[in-house]
Design a protein around this motif. Structure first.
Motif, PDB file in Angstrom:
ATOM      1  N   TYR A  36      36.287  66.017  46.208  1.00  0.00           N
ATOM      2  CA  TYR A  36      35.485  66.449  47.365  1.00  0.00           C
ATOM      3  C   TYR A  36      34.581  65.306  47.819  1.00  0.00           C
ATOM      4  O   TYR A  36      34.515  64.980  49.013  1.00  0.00           O
ATOM      5  CB  TYR A  36      34.640  67.670  46.987  1.00  0.00           C
ATOM      6  N   LEU A  40      35.162  63.262  51.597  1.00  0.00           N
ATOM      7  CA  LEU A  40      34.260  63.525  52.714  1.00  0.00           C
ATOM      8  C   LEU A  40      34.369  62.418  53.753  1.00  0.00           C
ATOM      9  O   LEU A  40      34.453  62.673  54.953  1.00  0.00           O
ATOM     10  CB  LEU A  40      32.801  63.611  52.220  1.00  0.00           C
ATOM     11  N   SER A 176      36.345  69.736  51.369  1.00  0.00           N
ATOM     12  CA  SER A 176      35.591  68.830  52.241  1.00  0.00           C
ATOM     13  C   SER A 176      35.788  69.196  53.709  1.00  0.00           C
ATOM     14  O   SER A 176      34.832  69.216  54.496  1.00  0.00           O
ATOM     15  CB  SER A 176      36.004  67.377  51.986  1.00  0.00           C
ATOM     16  N   ILE A 179      33.846  72.539  54.465  1.00  0.00           N
ATOM     17  CA  ILE A 179      32.394  72.386  54.580  1.00  0.00           C
ATOM     18  C   ILE A 179      32.023  71.606  55.834  1.00  0.00           C
ATOM     19  O   ILE A 179      31.075  71.948  56.548  1.00  0.00           O
ATOM     20  CB  ILE A 179      31.835  71.700  53.314  1.00  0.00           C
ATOM     21  N   ILE A 180      32.789  70.554  56.128  1.00  0.00           N
ATOM     22  CA  ILE A 180      32.526  69.790  57.345  1.00  0.00           C
ATOM     23  C   ILE A 180      32.720  70.666  58.582  1.00  0.00           C
ATOM     24  O   ILE A 180      31.894  70.684  59.500  1.00  0.00           O
ATOM     25  CB  ILE A 180      33.438  68.550  57.423  1.00  0.00           C
ATOM     26  N   THR A 183      29.921  73.230  58.878  1.00  0.00           N
ATOM     27  CA  THR A 183      28.676  72.579  59.283  1.00  0.00           C
ATOM     28  C   THR A 183      28.691  72.239  60.769  1.00  0.00           C
ATOM     29  O   THR A 183      27.687  72.437  61.482  1.00  0.00           O
ATOM     30  CB  THR A 183      28.447  71.297  58.455  1.00  0.00           C
ATOM     31  N   TRP A 197      26.023  65.486  60.048  1.00  0.00           N
ATOM     32  CA  TRP A 197      27.088  64.997  59.167  1.00  0.00           C
ATOM     33  C   TRP A 197      26.566  64.654  57.774  1.00  0.00           C
ATOM     34  O   TRP A 197      27.335  64.574  56.806  1.00  0.00           O
ATOM     35  CB  TRP A 197      27.732  63.753  59.777  1.00  0.00           C
ATOM     36  N   PRO A 200      27.005  67.625  54.317  1.00  0.00           N
ATOM     37  CA  PRO A 200      28.056  67.692  53.288  1.00  0.00           C
ATOM     38  C   PRO A 200      27.892  66.646  52.194  1.00  0.00           C
ATOM     39  O   PRO A 200      28.224  66.910  51.033  1.00  0.00           O
ATOM     40  CB  PRO A 200      29.340  67.458  54.102  1.00  0.00           C
ATOM     41  N   LEU A 203      25.018  67.676  49.760  1.00  0.00           N
ATOM     42  CA  LEU A 203      25.415  68.756  48.857  1.00  0.00           C
ATOM     43  C   LEU A 203      25.942  68.226  47.530  1.00  0.00           C
ATOM     44  O   LEU A 203      25.987  68.958  46.538  1.00  0.00           O
ATOM     45  CB  LEU A 203      26.488  69.628  49.515  1.00  0.00           C
ATOM     46  N   SER A 204      26.320  66.953  47.499  1.00  0.00           N
ATOM     47  CA  SER A 204      26.843  66.370  46.263  1.00  0.00           C
ATOM     48  C   SER A 204      25.804  66.332  45.156  1.00  0.00           C
ATOM     49  O   SER A 204      26.157  66.272  43.973  1.00  0.00           O
ATOM     50  CB  SER A 204      27.369  64.954  46.531  1.00  0.00           C
TER      51      SER A 204
END
Length: 467
Positions: A36, A40, A176, A179-180, A183, A197, A200, A203-204
């Motif tokens: 993930y 991204l 990925s 979530i992108i 968002t 941007w 995401p 979130l890591s």
């Protein structure tokens, strides 16, 4: 295809079912989060060029963005050597923890980077640096996960159990994109492009905490533990892996007879297809993401199916069949994608003309090829090499095949397609010239793998004690 040295072998019993579930879950979840993190950037490469590179030529920006994406793949073999060495010398678990921390932190920090408009070339430099750290970490991750799981499971079910790891790359990519996409929808396109941007990537930090917790609870693999307790671990995994002529031969065969073809099939189906939809066919990002996501969701269980099937009919024939199918059908598939998406070559694809059903079918067919070459590959690679140098020996050809042959595919294919040579020689057909590269690599893999590699499914994984 075992150790080129004389060795006594000590069988190690597979773990009980409950332990196997914990091992596979822990290895797979950690690896999923790393993929993930890594993808991204790939999912955002289409418009990242405008954020971190000099403005002007949009094609040059896209190529620069793809080149930075490829740079992460370029250093993966170095990561394989460094962390493979650590994994064979000290232990699989220790290497896991280092790769996870490196990946999680470098990804999260991308979310804090200033843009080119704010700090100029420093933004480009920092982005490339963090991308290189991602590549190093991923270079040590996959070999460790595959080795760790394979050294716990029964010989007769190695393809099936290790195939769960194979799903993590696709699921990480899928996560990925999800979530992108979410968002972008929730924040709106304008805000997402300006600063949304970053979410995401940030979130890591959360995924890193979860992953480290999971990895800390893992114990060392039984085969490596027994080898270490006997004092017979490799003193120099790099030397044993690459200076020994017989082991080096298998490293090269694994690269040109398996992982190179597997890498280009994987990245053609999952990355170049997405880039092609948006850049070449001018399909809007939302529709492109949805179509690819549906195809991924349909095909992902096939990783496990082909892993299971490889325990019965062999790894080699399934993987090479996927390469043959790709070489034979990529051009007609991509021509059909144009026909069903933007047949008139409009500046933007007309939503009314897009045949969504046929696009899902075409993308899913490519994903099936991906599952065929990727589902059995972990079991195949661990079976080629002895326990004392397995992590190092299998990691390098895997990451050369995926990191170099596969990772640079979007850049190479896009560069060929947009080149003056392609435009003047093929006219409208230049759109498909990027496919020359994966087709040629697939053909080489089929020839080398078909002629020089023997089937590995009946190999036993045992502790090899040098005598």
């Amino acid at each position: 295809m075992e150790s080129p040295t004389t060795a006594a072998t000590v069988p190690v019993e597979a773990a009980d079912p409950a332990t196997l579930r914990r091992v596979i879950t822990a290895a797979s979840l950690g690896t999923l989060f790393e993929w993930y993190d890594f993808y991204l950037y790939g999912s955002l490469a289409v418009f990242f060029g405008g954020l971190f590179f000099p403005k002007g030529n949009e094609t040059a920006q896209l190529l620069a963005s793809l080149a930075t994406f490829g740079a992460g793949f370029g250093v993966r073999p170095l990561g394989a050597i460094v962390f493979g060495h650590v994994g064979d010398l000290v232990g699989r678990k220790y290497s896991f923890l280092i790769t996870m921390a490196t990946m999680g932190l470098s990804t999260a920090l991308i979310g804090l980077l200033p843009t080119y408009e704010q700090v100029g070339l420093w933004a480009t430099f920092l982005l490339v640096l963090l991308r290189l750290l991602q590549g190093l970490a991923l270079g040590g991750e996959y070999g460790g996960a595959a080795t760790y799981v394979a050294e716990h499971v029964p010989d007769s079910k190695r393809g099936y159990y290790t195939s769960y790891i194979q799903t993590t790359a696709t699921l990480g990519f899928f996560l990925s994109m999800g979530i992108i996409g979410t968002t972008r929808v929730l924040m709106g396109e304008e805000f997402f492009r300006s600063s949304g941007w970053r979410v995401p990537f940030l979130l890591s930090f959360i995924l890193l905490a979860v992953s480290l917790y999971i990895r800390l609870k893992m114990s060392e693999s039984p085969l490596f533990s027994r080898l270490k307790s006997s004092g017979k671990t490799s003193k120099n995994p790099l030397k044993e892996s690459f200076a020994n002529p017989l082991n080096r031969k298998y490293v090269l065969l694994a690269l040109f007879g398996a992982t190179a073809g597997q890498g280009v099939v994987w990245y053609t189906g999952q990355f170049y297809a997405l880039t092609f939809l948006q850049s070449a066919l001018k399909l809007d990002w939302k529709t492109a993401y949805i179509l690819v996501s549906i195809a991924l969701a349909i095909a992902t269980p096939l990783f496990i199916f082909f892993g299971w099937l490889s325990d019965r009919i062999g790894r080699k024939r399934i993987m090479l069949a996927g390469c043959v199918l790709g070489a034979l059908t990529y051009v007609p598939i991509f021509m059909a994608m144009k026909h069903f998406t933007n047949p008139q070559g409009l500046p933007a694809a007309d939503p009314a003309q897009v045949n969504h059903f046929m696009m899902v079918v075409l993308l899913t067919v490519q994903m099936v090829y991906v599952c065929m070459v990727y589902g059995p590959i972990a079991a195949f690679l661990v079976e080629l090499f002895p326990t004392r140098v397995r992590y190092t020996s299998m990691s390098l050809p895997y990451h050369l095949g995926n990191g170099w042959f596969g990772g640079f595919l979007p850049l190479i294919a896009t560069a060929v397609t947009t080149s003056t040579w392609a435009q003047t020689t093929f006219g409208e057909g230049a759109l498909y010239t990027g496919l020359i590269y994966p087709i040629v690599v697939c053909i080489i893999t089929v020839i080398v793998g078909g002629l020089f590699i023997h089937e590995t499914k009946d190999h036993k994984l045992e502790t090899h004690i040098q005598t």
